[in-house]
Design a protein around this motif. Structure first.
Motif, mmCIF file in Angstrom:
data_model
loop_
_atom_site.group_PDB
_atom_site.id
_atom_site.type_symbol
_atom_site.label_atom_id
_atom_site.label_comp_id
_atom_site.label_asym_id
_atom_site.label_seq_id
_atom_site.Cartn_x
_atom_site.Cartn_y
_atom_site.Cartn_z
ATOM 1 N N UNK A 73 42.992 40.323 34.081
ATOM 2 C CA UNK A 73 42.320 41.306 34.929
ATOM 3 C C UNK A 73 42.669 41.079 36.396
ATOM 4 N N UNK A 74 42.651 39.828 36.844
ATOM 5 C CA UNK A 74 43.001 39.525 38.236
ATOM 6 C C UNK A 74 44.450 39.898 38.532
ATOM 7 N N UNK A 75 45.347 39.544 37.608
ATOM 8 C CA UNK A 75 46.767 39.852 37.800
ATOM 9 C C UNK A 75 46.999 41.360 37.832
ATOM 10 N N UNK A 76 46.353 42.081 36.934
ATOM 11 C CA UNK A 76 46.515 43.538 36.898
ATOM 12 C C UNK A 76 45.989 44.162 38.184
ATOM 13 N N UNK A 77 44.870 43.663 38.675
ATOM 14 C CA UNK A 77 44.305 44.185 39.915
ATOM 15 C C UNK A 77 45.255 43.913 41.087
ATOM 16 N N UNK A 78 45.826 42.722 41.135
ATOM 17 C CA UNK A 78 46.763 42.375 42.216
ATOM 18 C C UNK A 78 48.010 43.255 42.160
ATOM 19 N N UNK A 79 48.533 43.468 40.958
ATOM 20 C CA UNK A 79 49.713 44.323 40.804
ATOM 21 C C UNK A 79 49.382 45.751 41.219
ATOM 22 N N UNK A 80 48.223 46.246 40.807
ATOM 23 C CA UNK A 80 47.811 47.599 41.166
ATOM 24 C C UNK A 80 47.674 47.745 42.680
ATOM 25 N N UNK A 81 47.070 46.773 43.333
ATOM 26 C CA UNK A 81 46.912 46.824 44.786
ATOM 27 C C UNK A 81 48.272 46.819 45.479
ATOM 28 N N UNK A 95 51.124 47.815 44.223
ATOM 29 C CA UNK A 95 51.742 49.106 43.939
ATOM 30 C C UNK A 95 51.134 50.208 44.803
ATOM 31 N N UNK A 96 49.833 50.182 44.973
ATOM 32 C CA UNK A 96 49.166 51.178 45.799
ATOM 33 C C UNK A 96 49.626 51.074 47.254
ATOM 34 N N UNK A 97 49.726 49.859 47.766
ATOM 35 C CA UNK A 97 50.178 49.658 49.147
ATOM 36 C C UNK A 97 51.609 50.158 49.326
ATOM 37 N N UNK A 98 52.469 49.835 48.364
ATOM 38 C CA UNK A 98 53.859 50.294 48.454
ATOM 39 C C UNK A 98 53.941 51.812 48.365
#
Length: 107
Positions: A47-55, A57-60
């Protein structure tokens, strides 16, 4: 006497089997709890890793959108400036483009 010894041995074996069952039950319970803990930890880590990846991706995506918006605005301003510089040429070019598109669509 021999009969008593056999009965004592049987009673000891029976007690040992009961202790073995209890130990096995405790071990099974400990393994099950360990698996639950491991699964819970793994779930939290995923869950933490997915949230970090999503953030990330959102920033990019936001940065790319900002760059595209800025580039679009600059292009529009440039086209507007060119039209203001040469309005007659722009009207002629648009007229010719309309004729070319019309001929292409007639076919």
């Amino acid at each position: 006497m021999e009969k008593q010894t056999a009965q004592d041995d049987y009673a000891r074996v029976k007690e040992d089997l009961q202790l073995l069952r209890e130990d096995l039950a405790s071990l099974t319970k400990a393994v099950a709890e360990g698996q639950k803990t491991s699964a819970s930890n793994l779930k939290e880590e995923i869950s933490r890793e997915a949230h970090a990846v999503f953030e990330n991706l959102r920033k990019r995506g936001d940065a790319a959108l900002t760059r595209a918006t800025e580039a679009g605005s600059q292009t529009v301003e440039s086209v507007e400036h060119k039209i203001e510089e040469r309005p007659f040429l722009t009207v002629i070019l648009m007229f010719l483009a309309g004729i070319i598109v019309g001929k292409m669509l007639d076919r």
